[in-house]
Scaffold this motif. Structure first.
Motif, PDB file in Angstrom:
ATOM      1  N   ALA A  46       0.833  -1.029   0.061  1.00 55.23           N
ATOM      2  CA  ALA A  46      -0.185   0.021  -0.145  1.00 55.23           C
ATOM      3  C   ALA A  46       0.790   1.215  -0.125  1.00 55.23           C
ATOM      4  O   ALA A  46       0.630   2.188  -0.936  1.00 55.23           O
ATOM      5  CB  ALA A  46      -0.777  -0.015   1.117  1.00 55.23           C
ATOM      6  N   LEU A  47       2.016   1.154   0.704  1.00 53.30           N
ATOM      7  CA  LEU A  47       2.984   2.531   0.779  1.00 53.30           C
ATOM      8  C   LEU A  47       3.569   2.655  -0.647  1.00 53.30           C
ATOM      9  O   LEU A  47       3.556   3.668  -1.218  1.00 53.30           O
ATOM     10  CB  LEU A  47       4.027   1.893   1.990  1.00 53.30           C
ATOM     11  N   GLN A  48       3.952   1.414  -1.285  1.00 48.78           N
ATOM     12  CA  GLN A  48       4.507   1.605  -2.564  1.00 48.78           C
ATOM     13  C   GLN A  48       3.873   2.088  -3.744  1.00 48.78           C
ATOM     14  O   GLN A  48       4.162   2.417  -4.557  1.00 48.78           O
ATOM     15  CB  GLN A  48       5.600   0.515  -2.690  1.00 48.78           C
ATOM     16  N   LYS A  49       2.604   1.473  -3.485  1.00 53.48           N
ATOM     17  CA  LYS A  49       1.677   1.970  -4.559  1.00 53.48           C
ATOM     18  C   LYS A  49       0.662   3.373  -4.526  1.00 53.48           C
ATOM     19  O   LYS A  49       0.216   3.754  -5.351  1.00 53.48           O
ATOM     20  CB  LYS A  49       0.334   0.846  -4.781  1.00 53.48           C
ATOM     21  N   ARG A  50       0.902   3.882  -3.388  1.00 52.13           N
ATOM     22  CA  ARG A  50       0.149   5.047  -3.428  1.00 52.13           C
ATOM     23  C   ARG A  50       0.833   6.362  -3.865  1.00 52.13           C
ATOM     24  O   ARG A  50       2.179   5.970  -4.377  1.00 52.13           O
ATOM     25  CB  ARG A  50       0.163   5.665  -1.833  1.00 52.13           C
ATOM     26  N   ARG A  51       0.201   7.409  -4.073  1.00 51.80           N
ATOM     27  CA  ARG A  51       0.871   8.550  -4.660  1.00 51.80           C
ATOM     28  C   ARG A  51       1.579   9.722  -3.645  1.00 51.80           C
ATOM     29  O   ARG A  51       0.961   9.510  -2.647  1.00 51.80           O
ATOM     30  CB  ARG A  51      -0.145   9.374  -5.332  1.00 51.80           C
ATOM     31  N   TYR A  52       2.591  10.154  -3.860  1.00 54.60           N
ATOM     32  CA  TYR A  52       3.336  11.035  -2.959  1.00 54.60           C
ATOM     33  C   TYR A  52       3.437  12.584  -3.589  1.00 54.60           C
ATOM     34  O   TYR A  52       3.415  12.571  -4.772  1.00 54.60           O
ATOM     35  CB  TYR A  52       4.729  10.541  -2.640  1.00 54.60           C
ATOM     36  N   THR A  53       3.851  13.558  -2.781  1.00 57.33           N
ATOM     37  CA  THR A  53       3.886  14.489  -3.391  1.00 57.33           C
ATOM     38  C   THR A  53       5.126  14.965  -4.074  1.00 57.33           C
ATOM     39  O   THR A  53       6.219  14.709  -3.340  1.00 57.33           O
ATOM     40  CB  THR A  53       3.625  15.896  -1.981  1.00 57.33           C
ATOM     41  N   CYS A  54       5.085  15.501  -5.148  1.00 54.11           N
ATOM     42  CA  CYS A  54       6.447  15.926  -5.730  1.00 54.11           C
ATOM     43  C   CYS A  54       7.269  16.978  -4.995  1.00 54.11           C
ATOM     44  O   CYS A  54       6.457  17.820  -4.660  1.00 54.11           O
ATOM     45  CB  CYS A  54       6.183  16.121  -7.254  1.00 54.11           C
ATOM     46  N   PRO A  55       8.592  16.716  -4.728  1.00 53.29           N
ATOM     47  CA  PRO A  55       9.217  18.063  -4.019  1.00 53.29           C
ATOM     48  C   PRO A  55       9.618  19.198  -5.098  1.00 53.29           C
ATOM     49  O   PRO A  55       9.693  20.085  -4.563  1.00 53.29           O
ATOM     50  CB  PRO A  55      10.761  17.327  -3.612  1.00 53.29           C
ATOM     51  N   ARG A  56       9.437  18.990  -6.183  1.00 54.38           N
ATOM     52  CA  ARG A  56       9.686  20.016  -7.118  1.00 54.38           C
ATOM     53  C   ARG A  56       8.267  20.856  -7.634  1.00 54.38           C
ATOM     54  O   ARG A  56       8.278  22.013  -7.264  1.00 54.38           O
ATOM     55  CB  ARG A  56      10.006  19.670  -8.584  1.00 54.38           C
ATOM     56  N   CYS A  57       7.210  20.298  -7.738  1.00 51.22           N
ATOM     57  CA  CYS A  57       5.958  20.962  -8.376  1.00 51.22           C
ATOM     58  C   CYS A  57       4.892  20.827  -7.341  1.00 51.22           C
ATOM     59  O   CYS A  57       3.815  21.409  -7.312  1.00 51.22           O
ATOM     60  CB  CYS A  57       5.333  20.287  -9.695  1.00 51.22           C
ATOM     61  N   LYS A  58       4.992  20.180  -6.059  1.00 48.74           N
ATOM     62  CA  LYS A  58       4.194  20.108  -4.878  1.00 48.74           C
ATOM     63  C   LYS A  58       2.854  19.458  -5.267  1.00 48.74           C
ATOM     64  O   LYS A  58       1.859  19.657  -4.739  1.00 48.74           O
ATOM     65  CB  LYS A  58       4.050  21.506  -4.220  1.00 48.74           C
ATOM     66  N   MET A  59       2.777  18.754  -6.372  1.00 48.14           N
ATOM     67  CA  MET A  59       1.665  18.106  -6.593  1.00 48.14           C
ATOM     68  C   MET A  59       1.839  16.456  -6.304  1.00 48.14           C
ATOM     69  O   MET A  59       2.658  15.921  -6.310  1.00 48.14           O
ATOM     70  CB  MET A  59       1.498  18.197  -8.185  1.00 48.14           C
ATOM     71  N   ASP A  60       0.640  15.882  -6.211  1.00 48.96           N
ATOM     72  CA  ASP A  60       0.489  14.248  -5.903  1.00 48.96           C
ATOM     73  C   ASP A  60       0.368  13.486  -7.143  1.00 48.96           C
ATOM     74  O   ASP A  60      -0.485  13.014  -7.352  1.00 48.96           O
ATOM     75  CB  ASP A  60      -0.778  14.108  -5.069  1.00 48.96           C
ATOM     76  N   TYR A  61       1.645  13.499  -7.709  1.00 46.72           N
ATOM     77  CA  TYR A  61       1.803  12.711  -9.009  1.00 46.72           C
ATOM     78  C   TYR A  61       3.105  11.816  -8.768  1.00 46.72           C
ATOM     79  O   TYR A  61       3.548  11.209  -9.799  1.00 46.72           O
ATOM     80  CB  TYR A  61       1.814  13.726 -10.150  1.00 46.72           C
ATOM     81  N   VAL A  62       3.840  11.705  -7.738  1.00 54.61           N
ATOM     82  CA  VAL A  62       4.858  10.652  -7.454  1.00 54.61           C
ATOM     83  C   VAL A  62       4.610   9.254  -7.422  1.00 54.61           C
ATOM     84  O   VAL A  62       3.652   9.020  -6.839  1.00 54.61           O
ATOM     85  CB  VAL A  62       5.851  11.472  -6.594  1.00 54.61           C
ATOM     86  N   ARG A  63       4.984   8.665  -8.353  1.00 51.85           N
ATOM     87  CA  ARG A  63       4.813   7.183  -8.266  1.00 51.85           C
ATOM     88  C   ARG A  63       6.320   6.429  -8.305  1.00 51.85           C
ATOM     89  O   ARG A  63       7.332   6.842  -8.779  1.00 51.85           O
ATOM     90  CB  ARG A  63       4.046   6.765  -9.444  1.00 51.85           C
ATOM     91  N   ARG A  64       6.153   5.102  -7.714  1.00 57.17           N
ATOM     92  CA  ARG A  64       7.519   4.306  -7.573  1.00 57.17           C
ATOM     93  C   ARG A  64       7.777   3.939  -9.022  1.00 57.17           C
ATOM     94  O   ARG A  64       6.962   3.170  -9.632  1.00 57.17           O
ATOM     95  CB  ARG A  64       7.270   3.244  -6.692  1.00 57.17           C
ATOM     96  N   VAL A  65       9.208   4.051  -9.681  1.00 56.32           N
ATOM     97  CA  VAL A  65       9.370   3.326 -10.555  1.00 56.32           C
ATOM     98  C   VAL A  65      10.036   1.993 -10.544  1.00 56.32           C
ATOM     99  O   VAL A  65       9.929   1.036 -11.032  1.00 56.32           O
ATOM    100  CB  VAL A  65      10.602   4.191 -11.377  1.00 56.32           C
ATOM    101  N   SER A  66      10.980   1.908  -9.491  1.00 54.43           N
ATOM    102  CA  SER A  66      11.582   0.808  -8.994  1.00 54.43           C
ATOM    103  C   SER A  66      12.266   1.018  -7.652  1.00 54.43           C
ATOM    104  O   SER A  66      11.817   2.016  -6.951  1.00 54.43           O
ATOM    105  CB  SER A  66      12.893   0.182  -9.995  1.00 54.43           C
ATOM    106  N   THR A  67      12.833   0.009  -7.277  1.00 48.86           N
ATOM    107  CA  THR A  67      13.313   0.158  -5.750  1.00 48.86           C
ATOM    108  C   THR A  67      14.224   1.543  -5.539  1.00 48.86           C
ATOM    109  O   THR A  67      15.179   1.550  -6.101  1.00 48.86           O
ATOM    110  CB  THR A  67      14.351  -1.042  -5.462  1.00 48.86           C
ATOM    111  N   GLY A  68      13.651   2.419  -4.722  1.00 46.70           N
ATOM    112  CA  GLY A  68      14.322   3.486  -4.346  1.00 46.70           C
ATOM    113  C   GLY A  68      14.134   4.572  -5.417  1.00 46.70           C
ATOM    114  O   GLY A  68      14.744   5.590  -5.268  1.00 46.70           O
TER     115      GLY A  68
END
Length: 65
Positions: free
Chosen positions: A24-46
């Motif tokens: 659930a942690l790795q599949k959720r969206r996170y806030t982008c440090p650059r544009c401050k929008m919730d569009y960050v997703r995991r591509v691979s480990t780290g």
């Protein structure tokens, strides 16, 4: 059980709950440090990538921060 339901009755309840929590942690969206929008997703480990601005950065293995 969610995503850990694929294991059925194997491995025990606590292990399956922990796997479901991590996934659930790795599949959720996170806030982008650059544009401050919730569009960050995991591509691979780290490795994390913002789908909006294209920023790619390193973070933790299962969570962006």
């Amino acid at each position: 059980m969610g995503t850990a339901g694929r294991f059925g009755p194997r491995y025990g309840k606590k292990v399956r709950e922990k796997v479901a929590e991590i996934e659930a942690l790795q599949k959720r969206r996170y806030t982008c440090p650059r544009c401050k929008m919730d569009y960050v997703r995991r591509v691979s480990t780290g490795v994390w990538k913002c789908e909006k601005c294209g920023a790619k950065f390193a973070g933790k293995a299962y969570a962006a921060y």
